[in-house]
Design a protein around this motif. Structure first.
Motif, PDB file in Angstrom:
ATOM      1  N   ASP A  55     -35.928 -11.489  -0.149  1.00 60.41           N
ATOM      2  CA  ASP A  55     -36.272 -10.414   0.784  1.00 60.41           C
ATOM      3  C   ASP A  55     -35.305  -9.234   0.729  1.00 60.41           C
ATOM      4  O   ASP A  55     -35.652  -8.133   1.165  1.00 60.41           O
ATOM      5  N   ASP A  56     -34.102  -9.446   0.205  1.00 58.01           N
ATOM      6  CA  ASP A  56     -33.146  -8.342   0.113  1.00 58.01           C
ATOM      7  C   ASP A  56     -33.273  -7.561  -1.190  1.00 58.01           C
ATOM      8  O   ASP A  56     -32.514  -6.629  -1.454  1.00 58.01           O
ATOM      9  N   GLY A  57     -34.246  -7.941  -2.034  1.00 56.97           N
ATOM     10  CA  GLY A  57     -34.470  -7.226  -3.284  1.00 56.97           C
ATOM     11  C   GLY A  57     -33.721  -7.790  -4.473  1.00 56.97           C
ATOM     12  O   GLY A  57     -33.851  -7.273  -5.588  1.00 56.97           O
ATOM     13  N   SER A  58     -32.943  -8.843  -4.276  1.00 57.59           N
ATOM     14  CA  SER A  58     -32.279  -9.513  -5.392  1.00 57.59           C
ATOM     15  C   SER A  58     -33.135 -10.696  -5.850  1.00 57.59           C
ATOM     16  O   SER A  58     -34.102 -11.072  -5.183  1.00 57.59           O
ATOM     17  N   PHE A  59     -32.779 -11.274  -6.993  1.00 56.50           N
ATOM     18  CA  PHE A  59     -33.490 -12.423  -7.528  1.00 56.50           C
ATOM     19  C   PHE A  59     -32.598 -13.658  -7.491  1.00 56.50           C
ATOM     20  O   PHE A  59     -31.422 -13.588  -7.854  1.00 56.50           O
ATOM     21  N   ALA A  60     -33.152 -14.781  -7.052  1.00 56.92           N
ATOM     22  CA  ALA A  60     -32.499 -16.073  -7.228  1.00 56.92           C
ATOM     23  C   ALA A  60     -32.873 -16.559  -8.623  1.00 56.92           C
ATOM     24  O   ALA A  60     -34.053 -16.668  -8.953  1.00 56.92           O
ATOM     25  N   VAL A  61     -31.875 -16.819  -9.457  1.00 59.14           N
ATOM     26  CA  VAL A  61     -32.121 -17.224 -10.842  1.00 59.14           C
ATOM     27  C   VAL A  61     -31.305 -18.478 -11.146  1.00 59.14           C
ATOM     28  O   VAL A  61     -30.362 -18.824 -10.423  1.00 59.14           O
ATOM     29  N   THR A  62     -31.665 -19.147 -12.216  1.00 63.21           N
ATOM     30  CA  THR A  62     -30.946 -20.351 -12.630  1.00 63.21           C
ATOM     31  C   THR A  62     -30.517 -20.230 -14.083  1.00 63.21           C
ATOM     32  O   THR A  62     -31.225 -19.630 -14.904  1.00 63.21           O
ATOM     33  N   VAL A  63     -29.359 -20.813 -14.397  1.00 53.75           N
ATOM     34  CA  VAL A  63     -28.881 -20.923 -15.776  1.00 53.75           C
ATOM     35  C   VAL A  63     -28.339 -22.331 -15.948  1.00 53.75           C
ATOM     36  O   VAL A  63     -27.979 -22.989 -14.963  1.00 53.75           O
ATOM     37  N   PRO A  64     -28.271 -22.827 -17.178  1.00 48.39           N
ATOM     38  CA  PRO A  64     -27.763 -24.182 -17.387  1.00 48.39           C
ATOM     39  C   PRO A  64     -26.371 -24.376 -16.783  1.00 48.39           C
ATOM     40  O   PRO A  64     -25.467 -23.556 -16.992  1.00 48.39           O
TER      41      PRO A  64
END
Length: 264
Positions: A43-52
């Protein structure tokens, strides 16, 4: 006089690509790109992402401090059918990767899972590695600086506020199955849709390329190259009933708007 929108906006296309893309690639200068199976807009315009978990990228972000690490994310939207050129669109996002404190990981996972129950979320920080093949992910936050989308119509940059205001297409979850079924079981319907194309574009093989609330897209593959054509609905639709009606009209069904034949 108001005009009817005939195609999704760039922001809508990006939101749909986020929902459909099976994975994204995260790149940081000096390191090999890392796959990110989770790329969820917050909702704040950022992305939740994942990396190994344990990768150099995760370690660099963890020690970067408040400034974060400059990064680039690419999402690819592939056609569900085996087309000659399978990529339908690309989304490029530039920004900075930030570490998420351990105390904030679980609440953020719950938030993302409530909107996008991606199985990869179960592998985030879920205990020690059992062996070399045991894959775990670290959850990071990508603060966005710019967003660009490109497809056969060209490339366009949009602001984060536009992205937040848009929503994924209501049919993006069913689109792949619908297109595969149309191609394999209803080739006659594809031919009827193709009959709506200009004569100059009917040479070659016509394939179903896309479906959204605004219409159907076809891919024409011939010796001159690939050509994408949109057949718009009379008006945007929001549910399966409206979609069924719009497709009947597009196919030239004589009983428009769901009218029944008169009884004798």
């Amino acid at each position: 006089m108001a005009t009817t929108t005939m195609a999704p906006t760039t922001a809508e296309r990006i939101r749909s690509a986020c929902a459909k893309a099976g994975g994204a690639m995260l790149a940081v200068e000096g390191m090999d790109p890392a796959e990110s199976p989770v790329h969820h807009l917050l909702d704040d315009g950022s992305f939740a992402v994942t990396v190994p978990h344990g990768a150099l990228l995760a370690g660099q972000v963890a020690t970067a401090g408040p400034a974060g690490v400059p990064a680039f994310m690419e999402m690819t939207d592939y056609a569900p059918l085996p087309l000659r050129e399978p990529v339908r669109s690309l989304v490029w996002i530039r920004g900075r990767l930030h570490h998420i404190p351990d105390s904030a990981v679980a609440p953020l996972l719950d938030l993302v899972a409530s909107e996008d129950p991606n199985p990869a979320l179960l592998q985030v920080n879920s205990g020690p590695l059992r062996d070399a093949d045991d894959l775990r992910y670290a959850l990071l936050r990508l603060e966005v600086d710019s967003v660009v989308a490109a497809d056969s119509t060209g490339a366009e940059s949009i602001g984060v506020s536009e992205l937040l205001a848009a929503r994924p297409d209501p049919f993006c979850a069913m689109e792949s199955g619908w297109l595969l079924h149309l191609e394999s079981a209803h080739r006659d319907l594809v031919d009827r849709l193709a009959s709506r194309l200009p004569m100059s574009m009917r040479r070659g093989r016509v394939r179903p390329l896309g479906l959204d609330r605004y219409g159907v897209r076809l891919r024409v593959e011939n010796d001159e190259g690939d050509h994408d054509v949109r057949l718009p609905f009379a008006k945007p639709v929001d549910d399966v009933t409206g979609l069924s009606q719009a497709i009947r009209i597009l196919l030239g069904c004589p009983f428009l708007n769901g009218l029944r034949a008169r009884r004798a």
